[in-house]
Design an enzyme around this catalytic site. Structure first.
Site, PDB file in Angstrom:
ATOM      1  N   LYS A   4       0.861  -1.189   0.000  1.00 51.63           N
ATOM      2  CA  LYS A   4       0.000   0.000   0.000  1.00 51.63           C
ATOM      3  C   LYS A   4       0.891   1.230   0.000  1.00 51.63           C
ATOM      4  O   LYS A   4       2.048   1.163   0.434  1.00 51.63           O
ATOM      5  CB  LYS A   4      -0.882  -0.008   1.259  1.00 51.63           C
ATOM      6  CG  LYS A   4      -2.082   0.901   1.195  1.00 51.63           C
ATOM      7  CD  LYS A   4      -3.281   0.265   0.504  1.00 51.63           C
ATOM      8  CE  LYS A   4      -4.400   1.258   0.310  1.00 51.63           C
ATOM      9  NZ  LYS A   4      -5.630   0.627  -0.178  1.00 51.63           N
ATOM     10  N   ASP A  10      -7.118   4.593  -4.275  1.00 49.86           N
ATOM     11  CA  ASP A  10      -7.751   4.449  -2.961  1.00 49.86           C
ATOM     12  C   ASP A  10      -8.342   5.842  -2.693  1.00 49.86           C
ATOM     13  O   ASP A  10      -8.588   6.604  -3.643  1.00 49.86           O
ATOM     14  CB  ASP A  10      -6.723   4.030  -1.890  1.00 49.86           C
ATOM     15  CG  ASP A  10      -7.378   3.651  -0.559  1.00 49.86           C
ATOM     16  OD1 ASP A  10      -7.935   2.554  -0.456  1.00 49.86           O
ATOM     17  OD2 ASP A  10      -7.363   4.463   0.393  1.00 49.86           O
TER      18      ASP A  10
HETATM   19  P1  NDP Z   1     -12.930   8.232  -2.417  1.00 52.93           P
HETATM   20  O1  NDP Z   1     -11.848   9.214  -2.227  1.00 52.93           O
HETATM   21  O2  NDP Z   1     -13.504   8.036  -3.777  1.00 52.93           O
HETATM   22  O3  NDP Z   1     -14.155   8.559  -1.454  1.00 52.93           O
HETATM   23  C1  NDP Z   1     -13.995   8.597  -0.063  1.00 52.93           C
HETATM   24  C2  NDP Z   1     -15.316   9.032   0.544  1.00 52.93           C
HETATM   25  O4  NDP Z   1     -15.232   8.862   1.946  1.00 52.93           O
HETATM   26  C3  NDP Z   1     -15.639  10.496   0.288  1.00 52.93           C
HETATM   27  O5  NDP Z   1     -17.025  10.659   0.249  1.00 52.93           O
HETATM   28  C4  NDP Z   1     -15.024  11.167   1.515  1.00 52.93           C
HETATM   29  O6  NDP Z   1     -15.612  12.416   1.842  1.00 52.93           O
HETATM   30  C5  NDP Z   1     -15.333  10.148   2.594  1.00 52.93           C
HETATM   31  N1  NDP Z   1     -14.308  10.251   3.649  1.00 52.93           N
HETATM   32  C6  NDP Z   1     -12.977  10.082   3.515  1.00 52.93           C
HETATM   33  N2  NDP Z   1     -12.361  10.301   4.674  1.00 52.93           N
HETATM   34  C7  NDP Z   1     -13.322  10.608   5.550  1.00 52.93           C
HETATM   35  C8  NDP Z   1     -13.320  10.915   6.913  1.00 52.93           C
HETATM   36  N3  NDP Z   1     -12.181  10.981   7.606  1.00 52.93           N
HETATM   37  N4  NDP Z   1     -14.514  11.144   7.513  1.00 52.93           N
HETATM   38  C9  NDP Z   1     -15.668  11.063   6.799  1.00 52.93           C
HETATM   39  N5  NDP Z   1     -15.734  10.791   5.483  1.00 52.93           N
HETATM   40  C10 NDP Z   1     -14.581  10.547   4.878  1.00 52.93           C
HETATM   41  O7  NDP Z   1     -12.359   6.845  -1.839  1.00 52.93           O
HETATM   42  P2  NDP Z   1     -12.887   5.374  -2.111  1.00 52.93           P
HETATM   43  O8  NDP Z   1     -14.344   5.379  -2.303  1.00 52.93           O
HETATM   44  O9  NDP Z   1     -12.006   4.780  -3.146  1.00 52.93           O
HETATM   45  O10 NDP Z   1     -12.502   4.658  -0.738  1.00 52.93           O
HETATM   46  C11 NDP Z   1     -13.402   4.570   0.370  1.00 52.93           C
HETATM   47  C12 NDP Z   1     -12.978   3.444   1.303  1.00 52.93           C
HETATM   48  O11 NDP Z   1     -12.959   2.201   0.587  1.00 52.93           O
HETATM   49  C13 NDP Z   1     -11.561   3.575   1.901  1.00 52.93           C
HETATM   50  O12 NDP Z   1     -11.556   3.008   3.188  1.00 52.93           O
HETATM   51  C14 NDP Z   1     -10.718   2.707   0.974  1.00 52.93           C
HETATM   52  O13 NDP Z   1      -9.527   2.254   1.611  1.00 52.93           O
HETATM   53  C15 NDP Z   1     -11.695   1.568   0.722  1.00 52.93           C
HETATM   54  N6  NDP Z   1     -11.412   0.761  -0.455  1.00 52.93           N
HETATM   55  C16 NDP Z   1     -11.345   1.338  -1.696  1.00 52.93           C
HETATM   56  C17 NDP Z   1     -11.104   0.557  -2.806  1.00 52.93           C
HETATM   57  C18 NDP Z   1     -11.151   1.113  -4.175  1.00 52.93           C
HETATM   58  O14 NDP Z   1     -11.118   0.321  -5.131  1.00 52.93           O
HETATM   59  N7  NDP Z   1     -11.264   2.421  -4.384  1.00 52.93           N
HETATM   60  C19 NDP Z   1     -10.805  -0.880  -2.674  1.00 52.93           C
HETATM   61  C20 NDP Z   1     -10.996  -1.404  -1.326  1.00 52.93           C
HETATM   62  C21 NDP Z   1     -11.258  -0.586  -0.281  1.00 52.93           C
HETATM   63  P3  NDP Z   1     -14.816  13.771   1.534  1.00 52.93           P
HETATM   64  O15 NDP Z   1     -14.916  13.967   0.073  1.00 52.93           O
HETATM   65  O16 NDP Z   1     -15.529  14.792   2.340  1.00 52.93           O
HETATM   66  O17 NDP Z   1     -13.406  13.540   2.009  1.00 52.93           O
END
Ligand code: NDP
Length: 448
Positions: free
Chosen positions: A129, A169
């Site tokens: 990662k 991510d």
């Molecule tokens: P994105 O950046 O596309 O979206 C993240 C979302 O989560 C946004 O809506 C963001 O809001 C919100 N968010 C992030 N940090 C916080 C926080 N501290 N408190 C509240 N809301 C938060 O990321 P992904 O959708 O790709 O990833 C989301 C999760 O899924 C993560 O845990 C990631 O590790 C996991 N994941 C992702 C994969 C992938 O293929 N993308 C694969 C496997 C797991 P804001 O815009 O306000 O920050």
């Protein structure tokens, strides 16, 4: 907390000592070690070969300076990370996270979990990662490009299709992967699509990669529901976040007959009793990069709850899809009290240990992230397969492969939990099943 086996407790104390201050990493390690007591009893060679101690120590940790210039010409410095955790099953594979909260402890927790997740997919990928404390929010496209170019100017020497293959991510989507791929190609003078996944469809990307994590997590929950002779049909669902994982979770839940009534971002929660308008969310978040609050500008009937807690909204299925530790013990108790029967983690480690205990004690269907969200990395591995064969598969074919992989992961976790005397405990099933494959490969490879 389950009590750790005495020998394993010693290993955990050593992890605490060797990795001070890295609380998320400690949490991720403890969660796996809690499941391994019965495994080492059955397989004493894992103790003799110090497999657990070796798994807890990354093979390589790279930390680097990322200097770049903002639009005003001011010099900015961020820190870059790549932790290459375990390559016993294949090249290191795992995403890059760009978020101000990133530090070594976050990258190590994610890299550690990634090893077991990748093992569960059944595909030939090791775990790693990376990322940076850079915050893409509020930056212009040009700033993001200059940052990505600087980041790749160091990272390129550590990656490669047979070595280490990063993906996206939090904060890293198609735009960032594009800028990094462009810089990799420029520095190396090689068109090497297999070096990054999550690429655009016209330059080596795979159909379904964008949808994969959300779709996969929903398939996993669907299997947990089926195992309880139930389905998504008519279920009220809440999905935290509104990024890549959340959006495609909402899409698949809706296709399977569920109704999503709430999503969020880090500023607040949208509650739409009529069911979320996904086309609007995609427009706001994917196209215009706006805040979720703007949903209510056109949908006046929906409620925006600034700084709200999405887990207070009653639902039958909850899919945390934002970030780590977003469900604490109290949130978990509220969900269970309000009638939640299934939780599928799209995010990595979104539930605190207290929250996990509440779900397990209540015996609801609880799918931990390392199993439930493995569809993203699995489809990245399918992207690597297509790149290696200079091929591109149809949407239907790739989605079917993803679904088959998720059904398989579900069944393996389910059966392993039964075999170890904890039926229905997908945490135990995922940890043991993911661990054994890595451990056996490490034994076979000797002391390396
Ligand atoms: P994105 O950046 O596309 O979206 C993240 C979302 O989560 C946004 O809506 C963001 O809001 C919100 N968010 C992030 N940090 C916080 C926080 N501290 N408190 C509240 N809301 C938060 O990321 P992904 O959708 O790709 O990833 C989301 C999760 O899924 C993560 O845990 C990631 O590790 C996991 N994941 C992702 C994969 C992938 O293929 N993308 C694969 C496997 C797991 P804001 O815009 O306000 O920050």
């Amino acid at each position: 907390m389950a009590k750790l086996d005495e020998k394993i407790d010693g290993m955990y104390q050593e992890v605490l000592k060797r990795n001070p201050g890295e609380t998320e990493f400690h949490q991720a390690v403890l969660e796996v070690l809690e499941s391994l007591g019965p495994v080492v009893v059955k397989n004493p060679q894992y103790l003799e070969r110090k497999i657990i101690e070796r798994i807890c120590e990354p093979e390589r940790q790279i930390i680097f300076r990322v200097p770049w210039q903002d639009d005003k010409g001011k010099v900015q410095i961020n820190r870059g990370f790549r932790v290459e955790f375990n390559s016993s099953l294949g090249p290191y594979k795992g995403g890059l996270r760009f978020h101000p909260s990133v530090y070594l402890g976050i990258i190590k927790f994610l890299g550690f979990e990634q090893c077991f997740k990748n093992s569960l997919t059944g595909l030939p990928i090791g775990g790693g990662k990376g990322g940076s404390d850079f915050d893409p929010k509020g930056k212009t496209d040009d700033e993001v490009m200059r940052f990505c170019q600087s980041f790749m100017t160091e990272l390129y020497r550590h990656i490669g299709e047979h070595t280490d293959v990063p993906a996206g991510d939090i904060g890293v989507g198609g735009r960032e992967i594009g800028y990094m791929f462009g810089q990799y190609k420029r520095i190396t003078n090689r068109y090497e699509p297999g070096v990054l996944t999550g690429k655009g469809l016209t330059w080596g990307g795979s159909l379904v990669r964008t949808e994969a994590t959300g779709y996969g997590a929903t398939f996993f929950v669907n299997e947990m529901l089926k195992a309880r002779k139930d389905s998504f049909d008519g279920k009220i669902c809440t999905v935290s976040g509104s990024g890549n994982v959340a959006i495609y979770t909402i899409e698949k839940i809706t296709q399977l007959g569920g109704k999503c009534v709430a999503c969020s971002d880090s500023n607040g929660v949208i509650y739409d009793e009529k069911g979320l308008d996904l086309a609007l969310i995609k427009q706001l978040k994917e196209v215009e990069r706006r805040r979720i609050e703007d949903y209510t500008k056109t949908h006046k009937h929906a409620k925006y709850i600034a700084k709200g807690n999405i887990w207070d909204i009653p639902c039958q299925v909850a899919m945390p899809s934002a970030t780590q530790n977003e469900i604490n013990g109290k949130d978990a108790a509220t969900l269970v009290k309000n009638g939640c029967i299934a939780v599928g983690e799209g995010a990595n480690m979104p539930t605190t240990p207290e929250g996990v205990k509440v779900f397990l004690d209540a015996k609801i269907a609880y799918g931990p992230g390392k199993a439930a969200n493995a569809g993203g990395v699995a489809t990245s591995a399918l992207e690597m397969q297509q790149n290696a064969g200079r091929d591109s598969w149809t949407f239907e074919f790739t989605e079917k492969k993803l679904e088959d992989i998720m059904v398989n992961i579900h069944n393996n976790c389910f059966e392993t939990a039964e075999e170890y005397g904890a039926p229905g405990n997908y945490v135990l099933g995922a940890n043991i099943c993911g661990f054994i494959k890595i451990a056996n490969a490490m034994v076979a490879h000797g002391l390396v």
